[in-house]
Design an enzyme around this catalytic site. Structure first.
Site, PDB file in Angstrom:
ATOM      1  N   ASP A 186       0.815  -1.212   0.000  1.00 42.28           N
ATOM      2  CA  ASP A 186       0.000   0.000   0.000  1.00 42.28           C
ATOM      3  C   ASP A 186       0.854   1.269   0.000  1.00 42.28           C
ATOM      4  O   ASP A 186       2.071   1.212   0.208  1.00 42.28           O
ATOM      5  CB  ASP A 186      -0.957  -0.005   1.202  1.00 42.28           C
ATOM      6  CG  ASP A 186      -0.288  -0.444   2.510  1.00 42.28           C
ATOM      7  OD1 ASP A 186       0.956  -0.356   2.613  1.00 42.28           O
ATOM      8  OD2 ASP A 186      -0.993  -0.878   3.429  1.00 42.28           O
ATOM      9  N   ASP A 231      -7.378  -2.176  13.732  1.00 40.88           N
ATOM     10  CA  ASP A 231      -8.781  -2.450  13.408  1.00 40.88           C
ATOM     11  C   ASP A 231      -8.938  -3.752  12.606  1.00 40.88           C
ATOM     12  O   ASP A 231      -9.990  -4.009  12.031  1.00 40.88           O
ATOM     13  CB  ASP A 231      -9.407  -1.272  12.649  1.00 40.88           C
ATOM     14  CG  ASP A 231      -8.740  -1.019  11.298  1.00 40.88           C
ATOM     15  OD1 ASP A 231      -7.795  -1.762  10.929  1.00 40.88           O
ATOM     16  OD2 ASP A 231      -9.150  -0.081  10.595  1.00 40.88           O
ATOM     17  N   HIS A 243      -7.104  -4.698   9.960  1.00 41.02           N
ATOM     18  CA  HIS A 243      -6.818  -4.637   8.522  1.00 41.02           C
ATOM     19  C   HIS A 243      -5.517  -5.347   8.149  1.00 41.02           C
ATOM     20  O   HIS A 243      -4.592  -5.452   8.949  1.00 41.02           O
ATOM     21  CB  HIS A 243      -6.828  -3.194   7.990  1.00 41.02           C
ATOM     22  CG  HIS A 243      -5.695  -2.307   8.412  1.00 41.02           C
ATOM     23  ND1 HIS A 243      -5.836  -0.951   8.581  1.00 41.02           N
ATOM     24  CD2 HIS A 243      -4.388  -2.559   8.668  1.00 41.02           C
ATOM     25  CE1 HIS A 243      -4.691  -0.405   8.913  1.00 41.02           C
ATOM     26  NE2 HIS A 243      -3.780  -1.363   8.983  1.00 41.02           N
ATOM     27  N   GLU A 250      -9.641  -1.750   5.185  1.00 38.60           N
ATOM     28  CA  GLU A 250     -10.375  -1.378   6.387  1.00 38.60           C
ATOM     29  C   GLU A 250     -11.664  -2.198   6.501  1.00 38.60           C
ATOM     30  O   GLU A 250     -12.067  -2.863   5.529  1.00 38.60           O
ATOM     31  CB  GLU A 250     -10.673   0.128   6.323  1.00 38.60           C
ATOM     32  CG  GLU A 250      -9.426   1.004   6.196  1.00 38.60           C
ATOM     33  CD  GLU A 250      -8.564   1.033   7.452  1.00 38.60           C
ATOM     34  OE1 GLU A 250      -8.389  -0.006   8.113  1.00 38.60           O
ATOM     35  OE2 GLU A 250      -8.035   2.114   7.781  1.00 38.60           O
TER      36      GLU A 250
END
Ligand code: GLP
Length: 265
Positions: A67, A136, A138, A143
């Site tokens: 990413d 979270d 990911h 997400e």
């Protein structure tokens, strides 16, 4: 999936580096998927040391990062291109032309995402994908509610992610870019082998949901349960919330594949 538990973060990061080194020695033109974040910094330290001390050879290796933030130039200290150069690429004998990271400054982001997917395909697919775990749940920047079949695309980051990554932006979540390009969950699952590395007590609850909870787009790391060849290397602190710890230790102690890594346990 196999969960491999070692005592400390130092052991866990060395474990991951040794798996990468083993794959690279077996296949010098390895297509290696890379991750960023604080957990990975020690992995790259180990790889640089293995390059210097044992001649680990990156000259034919090709890399694809998961990413990149949207809107940050490669020269920006918060960009993942900057991170990868400073932690790994500038310290080993990798050809910069063989290192790929999505371009978060591309004028046409959708075209950039398509280009990135095509590059991975042209390289013959990813052999080994290194992964961290976001607070979270990911993987990459996938997400909650990211489609489990998603491909490389642009995503809006959660506030939890902005807080998690704020230390790389002077501690201020408001300075973290709100959007990123990320490989999709489907892109990650297409890799031949996945290696997730998770350390530290704060990640224990989300690791338990990812590994032992239901497969759900709410925790995109849980999609790794579908992958036929996925290893999860953790330290004791991160493993604290797992239910089947005794079985994972038993597998690690008895599976021949892990014999050369048991000194780390
Ligand atoms: C970022 C990256 C993820 C990485 C996560 C973990 O959000 N996009 O790929 O897994 O950070 O970061 P850390 O290791 O700092 O906890």
């Amino acid at each position: 999936m196999q969960v491999l538990i070692v005592p400390t973060e130092q052991n866990a990061t060395l474990f991951a580096a040794r798996i990468i080194a083993q794959e690279l020695r077996a296949k010098p033109d390895l297509v290696l998927g890379l991750a960023t974040g604080r957990t990975m910094e020690q992995v790259y330290d180990h790889l640089v040391r293995l390059h210097r001390e044992e001649g680990l050879d990156f000259s034919r290796c090709r890399t694809f990062n998961l990413d990149e933030y949207i809107g940050l130039a490669a020269s920006h200290e918060g960009s993942y291109r900057f991170y990868m150069r400073s932690k790994l690429f500038d310290h080993v004998n990798i050809d910069p032309a063989n290192t790929h990271i999505p371009d978060g400054t591309a004028p046409d982001l959708k075209a950039e995402c398509r280009r990135y997917e095509a590059l991975i395909r042209e390289a013959g697919g990813i052999d080994l994908q290194l992964l961290g775990l976001g607070s979270d749940g990911h993987i990459g920047f996938n997400e909650p509610l990211s489609a489990l079949r998603s491909r490389t695309r642009d995503k809006v980051l959660t506030e939890a992610t902005l807080r998690q990554n704020a230390p790389m932006f002077g501690g201020d979540p408001a300075r973290v870019p709100r959007r990123a390009i990320t490989m999709g969950v489907g892109t990650i699952l297409d890799s031949r082998r996945c290696l997730m590395l998770v350390t530290g007590h704060p990640k224990a609850p989300i690791l338990a949901r990812a590994v032992e909870g239901p497969i759900t787009a709410m925790v995109t790391a849980s999609a790794l349960q579908l992958h036929p060849c996925c290893d999860v290397v953790v330290d004791e602190a991160a493993a604290a919330g797992l239910q089947e710890i005794a079985y994972y230790r038993w597998v690690f102690a008895n599976e021949p594949e892990w014999a050369e890594f048991r000194d780390l346990a």
